[in-house]
Design an enzyme around this catalytic site. Structure first.
Site, PDB file in Angstrom:
ATOM      1  N   HIS A  67      14.156  11.452 128.830  1.00 35.51           N
ATOM      2  CA  HIS A  67      13.818  11.728 130.233  1.00 35.51           C
ATOM      3  C   HIS A  67      13.003  10.567 130.809  1.00 35.51           C
ATOM      4  O   HIS A  67      13.317  10.028 131.872  1.00 35.51           O
ATOM      5  CB  HIS A  67      13.027  13.044 130.295  1.00 35.51           C
ATOM      6  CG  HIS A  67      12.509  13.400 131.647  1.00 35.51           C
ATOM      7  ND1 HIS A  67      13.033  14.436 132.394  1.00 35.51           N
ATOM      8  CD2 HIS A  67      11.497  12.880 132.396  1.00 35.51           C
ATOM      9  CE1 HIS A  67      12.383  14.516 133.538  1.00 35.51           C
ATOM     10  NE2 HIS A  67      11.433  13.588 133.565  1.00 35.51           N
ATOM     11  N   GLU A  68      11.969  10.155 130.067  1.00 29.90           N
ATOM     12  CA  GLU A  68      11.111   9.058 130.543  1.00 29.90           C
ATOM     13  C   GLU A  68      11.870   7.734 130.575  1.00 29.90           C
ATOM     14  O   GLU A  68      11.684   6.931 131.484  1.00 29.90           O
ATOM     15  CB  GLU A  68       9.863   8.929 129.660  1.00 29.90           C
ATOM     16  CG  GLU A  68       8.890  10.097 129.774  1.00 29.90           C
ATOM     17  CD  GLU A  68       8.473  10.389 131.222  1.00 29.90           C
ATOM     18  OE1 GLU A  68       8.328   9.426 132.014  1.00 29.90           O
ATOM     19  OE2 GLU A  68       8.311  11.566 131.566  1.00 29.90           O
ATOM     20  N   ASP A 164       8.320  15.014 139.334  1.00 28.18           N
ATOM     21  CA  ASP A 164       9.473  14.274 139.856  1.00 28.18           C
ATOM     22  C   ASP A 164       9.971  14.856 141.177  1.00 28.18           C
ATOM     23  O   ASP A 164      10.291  14.130 142.116  1.00 28.18           O
ATOM     24  CB  ASP A 164      10.621  14.301 138.829  1.00 28.18           C
ATOM     25  CG  ASP A 164      10.209  13.636 137.524  1.00 28.18           C
ATOM     26  OD1 ASP A 164       9.317  12.772 137.560  1.00 28.18           O
ATOM     27  OD2 ASP A 164      10.781  13.992 136.483  1.00 28.18           O
TER      28      ASP A 164
HETATM   29 ZN   LIG Z   1      10.126  12.883 135.012  1.00 29.99          ZN
END
Ligand SMILES: [Zn+2]
Length: 379
Positions: A67-68, A164
């Site tokens: 994800h990062e 996010d």
């Molecule tokens: Zn994120």
């Protein structure tokens, strides 16, 4: 948050793990091994249970990292280098060298992490279906990973800054209003509201008997609240540093001294009674230099009476000066890189003000207090 353990580099980005992450890793492996996997297969051996528990925790860790890396990969493509990725108790964080300078870049960077999580959730979901008829335990591993990645995507898409989804919201408002501070205030306000909801909801749930999970939610809420406030303040500060001219912060009223005064006089008749750390030195109506407390401190006390200001001052030729239009950020950089405490402000060769590090920091604190008050009253 500083990482304690460095894992290595991916795409030139340093990957680090904070000590707090190990707590979560241990708790997760334990609950998967003794509860989740035995619930799928009651005949599972402790060895297999623990192996699968640790394996699933490692894959969860891989999912957070992916994800990062999604964020970081797009950041690098937008011309923003990424210093490091840190994994800690509440997940992961990408440390960018700077914030995106336009809404489109911010939008793409924010959405890329959840996009990776959604793709991973779908892939694990397909694996889960494929394996369900052959190996129920293995299907259980994939089901768990599909759920974890879906949760990562959903939680991060909540539209509260600095999650996010909050960054997506900020990019949209920023794009529509062309006002990044307003966009940040609104999305951080939503973030703060959501964080309070988690805190109070979590505590209420804990009292209603859900116990530890409720407290866990409250803890995440508390973390989010401080992150929302922190990132909002950071945005405000960098905005002020970029926009405000030094002429609005500098001192216009100050005493000056002549070069033939002694340092003793400078200290006891000017600096101490006036509470002014630096004195512009004037000779024949012209700025000849600057004498500061740090210059005086270099001279032994018993020589202050025999030493003239001229001998100890920074002469005009060596003096760093700034113009009144200079932005606070540039002035702060100059003060820090040259390790000086104050600068004369010159306009067309004439001294019109003095700016000190203390003045600048006090001004920033004051502005920060005002803006943070606005954030707290507008959510
Ligand atoms: Zn994120």
């Amino acid at each position: 948050m500083k990482s304690s353990f460095k894992l290595g580099r991916i795409l030139g980005i340093e990957i680090g793990i904070h000590a707090s992450w190990f707590i979560i890793f241990a708790l997760l492996s334990w609950s998967l091994s003794v509860a989740y996997y035995p619930s799928i297969d009651e005949n599972i051996s402790p060895f297999t249970g623990w192996t699968l528990g640790i394996l699933s925790s490692l894959l969860l860790f891989g999912s957070v990292l992916a994800h990062e890396l999604g964020h970081s990969f797009i950041a690098i493509r937008q011309g923003i280098p990424v210093k490091s990725i840190d994994l800690f108790i509440f997940g992961g964080v990408s440390n960018l060298t700077k914030e995106p300078d336009n809404p489109a870049a911010e939008f793409r960077m924010a959405i890329s992490g959840p996009a990776v999580s959604i793709v991973l959730a779908l892939v694990f979901w397909v694996f889960q279906i494929v394996f369900s008829s052959q190996n129920a335990t293995l299907a259980g591993v994939f089901l768990y990973l599909a759920q974890i990645n879906a949760m990562l995507a959903i939680f991060n898409l909540i539209p509260g800054f600095p999650l996010d989804g909050g960054r997506v919201l900020r990019a949209i408002i920023w794009n529509a209003s062309n006002d990044i501070r307003r966009a940040t205030r609104i999305s951080a306000g939503v973030g703060l509201g959501f964080a309070y909801l988690l805190i109070f909801g979590g505590i209420a749930a804990a009292f209603l008997g859900i116990g530890i999970s409720g407290l866990w939610l409250a803890l995440i809420g508390w973390f989010l609240a401080s992150a929302a406030q922190g990132s909002f303040q950071q945005t405000v500060i960098s905005e002020i540093l970029r926009e405000v001219n030094i002429s609005r912060v500098m001192k216009r009223e100050f005493k000056t001294i002549e070069p033939d005064n002694t340092l003793y006089q400078a200290l006891h008749e000017y600096i101490l009674p006036l509470n002014q750390r630096a004195l512009p030195v004037f000779e024949n109506g012209k700025l000849a230099g600057l004498i500061s407390l740090s210059d005086i401190k270099k001279i032994p006390t018993n020589q202050l009476n025999q030493t003239s200001v001229r001998q100890a001052m920074t002469p005009f030729e060596k003096l760093r000066t700034v113009g009144p239009e200079e932005h606070l950020g540039n002035v702060l950089n100059l003060l820090q890189s040259e390790d000086i405490n104050q600068l004369p402000v010159l306009s067309e060769g004439k001294l019109i003000g003095l700016i000190s590090r203390t003045d600048l920091i006090e001004y920033l604190q004051m502005r920060q207090e005002i803006e943070t008050g606005q954030l707290n009253s507008k959510h």
